[in-house]
Design a protein around this motif. Structure first.
Motif, mmCIF file in Angstrom:
data_model
loop_
_atom_site.group_PDB
_atom_site.id
_atom_site.type_symbol
_atom_site.label_atom_id
_atom_site.label_comp_id
_atom_site.label_asym_id
_atom_site.label_seq_id
_atom_site.Cartn_x
_atom_site.Cartn_y
_atom_site.Cartn_z
ATOM 1 N N VAL A 70 -5.300 6.231 -0.031
ATOM 2 C CA VAL A 70 -4.550 4.982 0.011
ATOM 3 C C VAL A 70 -4.650 4.338 -1.365
ATOM 4 O O VAL A 70 -5.728 4.298 -1.960
ATOM 5 C CB VAL A 70 -5.107 4.024 1.082
ATOM 6 C CG1 VAL A 70 -4.411 2.669 1.015
ATOM 7 C CG2 VAL A 70 -4.947 4.633 2.461
ATOM 8 N N LYS B 47 0.830 -1.202 0.000
ATOM 9 C CA LYS B 47 0.000 0.000 0.000
ATOM 10 C C LYS B 47 0.869 1.258 0.000
ATOM 11 O O LYS B 47 1.947 1.283 0.566
ATOM 12 C CB LYS B 47 -0.921 0.019 1.224
ATOM 13 C CG LYS B 47 -2.006 -1.035 1.187
ATOM 14 C CD LYS B 47 -2.911 -0.949 2.411
ATOM 15 C CE LYS B 47 -4.012 -2.002 2.347
ATOM 16 N NZ LYS B 47 -4.906 -1.939 3.528
ATOM 17 N N THR C 196 -9.534 4.534 1.407
ATOM 18 C CA THR C 196 -9.491 5.995 1.352
ATOM 19 C C THR C 196 -10.700 6.603 2.052
ATOM 20 O O THR C 196 -10.575 7.578 2.812
ATOM 21 C CB THR C 196 -9.428 6.467 -0.110
ATOM 22 O OG1 THR C 196 -8.169 6.071 -0.682
ATOM 23 C CG2 THR C 196 -9.563 7.982 -0.217
ATOM 24 N N LYS D 208 -6.845 12.520 2.264
ATOM 25 C CA LYS D 208 -5.809 11.490 2.278
ATOM 26 C C LYS D 208 -6.256 10.348 1.362
ATOM 27 O O LYS D 208 -7.447 10.075 1.254
ATOM 28 C CB LYS D 208 -5.592 10.967 3.698
ATOM 29 C CG LYS D 208 -5.188 12.050 4.690
ATOM 30 C CD LYS D 208 -5.149 11.502 6.112
ATOM 31 C CE LYS D 208 -4.842 12.598 7.116
ATOM 32 N NZ LYS D 208 -4.865 12.091 8.515
ATOM 33 N N SER E 176 0.376 5.789 0.158
ATOM 34 C CA SER E 176 -0.585 6.823 0.530
ATOM 35 C C SER E 176 -0.043 8.201 0.179
ATOM 36 O O SER E 176 1.165 8.385 -0.014
ATOM 37 C CB SER E 176 -0.908 6.750 2.026
ATOM 38 O OG SER E 176 0.261 6.967 2.793
ATOM 39 N N SER F 260 -8.484 5.483 -6.785
ATOM 40 C CA SER F 260 -8.157 5.408 -5.357
ATOM 41 C C SER F 260 -9.254 5.980 -4.467
ATOM 42 O O SER F 260 -9.154 5.908 -3.237
ATOM 43 C CB SER F 260 -6.854 6.162 -5.078
ATOM 44 O OG SER F 260 -7.029 7.550 -5.333
#
Length: 347
Positions: free
Chosen positions: A179, A164, A248, A177, A166, A216
Motif C-alpha cells: 500500500v 491510497k 503494507t 502486497k 496498491s 512503502s
C-alpha cells in the motif's frame, strides 16, 4: 545551511501577506522560518510536516510540540487558520494531496500562500491553483515565486483512503502486497531498483534486519515472508512512508519489531544481522546525497560480526568508494538497467 532558504526569504520579504491571527505552515523547509514567524506577533502558528528531520529541528529550535504535527494527515485544528502557507513539493501528486488536505481547514475568507523555487516548476501552479479559486502572484525574487489563492469553491472533505494506491508482486515464489501514498517512493508500483535488490535475496537472511529508507515497506514485508523468523526494523524519515509501511505490513500479516521515524540512523538502537536499503537520494525538490552517504559511513557500526550491508543504487552514484573505505571491500552482486546491487560484510 542558510538560516533561511530562498523561498523562506521571499515569504519574509512579503511579511504583510503573513499578517493573520492563525497561521498553518505546511511542509516548511529545514530552516529558521517558523521560529521567526512565531516571534513576529501572529496569535498562533501551527506546523505540519511529514519530515522527521524538520520536526526534530523545529523542536530543537523551541517550537512548541503542541503546535508541531508530524504524520500522514494534518490533525484537526481547534480554530481554523486564516492563512495557510504551503511550500512547493517535488511530487505533483503529493502537492495535490497537501492542497486537498489543507483547503478544507481554511477559515471563511482565508487565504492559501504557495511558495517555491522557479526551477522546481512553481509557475505552472498558478493555473493549477485556479481550479480552487482566484489566484494572484504576489512577488518573484531570489529565483522563487509566491502566489496567493483565495478559494471560491467549497473544497470536498479530505478522505485519506481516496489517495491510497496498491500493487502486488511475486518474486522467488513469494507474493507481497503493498500500500502506498502520494510522495512515497514506489507509489503504486514496484520500481526497477527495488525489484533488482529483491531478486538477489535468495538465501542467508536471518535474525535482526534493518530496512533503511523503507518507503512503502515492500522490502521488509517480502523479507519477512521469504525468511520466516526474521525480526524487522523499518526506518524512514517520511511520515507518509511510515504510514504506508504499517499498512503494507498489516495486509501481509507481518509484525515488525519497530517502525522508526528517524533522521538517518539517529534514532536506531542495537545491532543487526543485516542492513538492506534502496537508499534515498532525493529530498524535497532538490537532489541530496548527504543522508545516504552518512548512512553508509555509519552502517558498519550497527552490524553484528559477519553482518551484511546490501543496497541497490543508481549505477552512476559514487557509493562504492565510501563502502570500501568503511568495510575494506565492496562486492558488486548484479548490475542491470542502470542499477547496481552492492554488498559488504562486517568482518
Amino acid at each position: 545551511m542558510n538560516v533561511l532558504t530562498n523561498p523562506s526569504q521571499l515569504l519574509v520579504k512579503n511579511s504583510d501577506a503573513l499578517e493573520a491571527e492563525r497561521i498553518l505552515v505546511v511542509q516548511p523547509e529545514n530552516d529558521n522560518f517558523v521560529p521567526q514567524l512565531s516571534q513576529q506577533g501572529a496569535a498562533s502558528v501551527n506546523v505540519y510536516t511529514t519530515s522527521e528531520v524538520v520536526r526534530s529541528r523545529l523542536s530543537d529550535l523551541g517550537v512548541n510540540e503542541a503546535c508541531l504535527a508530524y504524520g500522514e494527515c494534518i490533525p484537526d485544528q481547534k480554530e481554523k487558520p486564516d492563512t495557510i502557507i504551503v511550500y512547493l513539493q517535488k511530487s505533483r501528486e503529493f502537492m495535490n494531496y497537501l492542497l486537498a488536505m489543507s483547503l478544507p481547514l481554511l477559515s471563511d475568507n482565508g487565504h492559501l500562500l504557495l511558495v517555491g523555487e522557479n526551477s522546481s516548476g512553481i509557475k505552472s501552479w498558478q493555473k493549477r491553483l485556479a481550479v480552487y479559486g482566484d489566484v494572484e502572484k504576489i512577488d518573484s525574487a531570489r529565483h522563487c515565486s509566491l502566489y496567493v489563492l483565495t478559494p471560491t469553491v467549497k473544497p470536498s472533505p479530505f478522505v485519506i483512503v481516496d489517495w491510497k494506491a496498491s500493487f502486488e508482486e511475486v518474486l522467488h515464489d513469494v507474493c507481497v502486497k503493498a500500500v502506498t501514498l502520494p510522495g512515497v517512493f514506489n507509489h503504486g508500483r514496484l520500481d526497477v531498483g527495488t525489484r533488482l535488490l529483491l531478486e538477489t535475496m535468495e538465501a542467508g537472511f536471518k535474525g535482526d534486519i534493518l530496512d533503511f529508507g523503507c518507503g512503502s515497506g515492500v522490502v521488509g514485508a517480502w523479507l519477512a515472508k521469504r525468511f520466516p523468523g526474521v525480526r524487522l526494523f523499518l526506518l524512514d524519515n517520511d511520515a507518509m512512508a511510515l504510514a504506508a509501511t504499517r499498512e503494507t505490513c498489516r495486509i501481509n500479516e507481518v509484525d515488525p519489531v519497530a517502525v522508526i521515524a528517524s533522521d538517518g540512523l539517529e534514532n536506531v538502537r542495537g545491532r543487526f544481522n543485516a542492513i538492506v536499503s534502496n537508499p534515498p537520494f532525493h529530498e524535497g525538490v532538490k537532489t541530496q546525497y548527504e543522508t545516504t552517504e552518512q548512512f553508509l559511513r555509519e552502517s558498519k557500526s550497527l552490524l553484528k560480526p559477519k553482518g551484511r550491508l546490501r543496497i541497490v543504487a543508481n549505477s552512476f552514484l559514487r557509493y562504492p568508494p565510501i563502502i570500501e573505505a568503511v568495510f575494506g571491500h565492496c562486492h558488486v552482486l548484479v548490475k542491470r538497467d542502470g542499477f547496481t546491487v552492492y554488498e559488504a560484510f562486517n568482518g
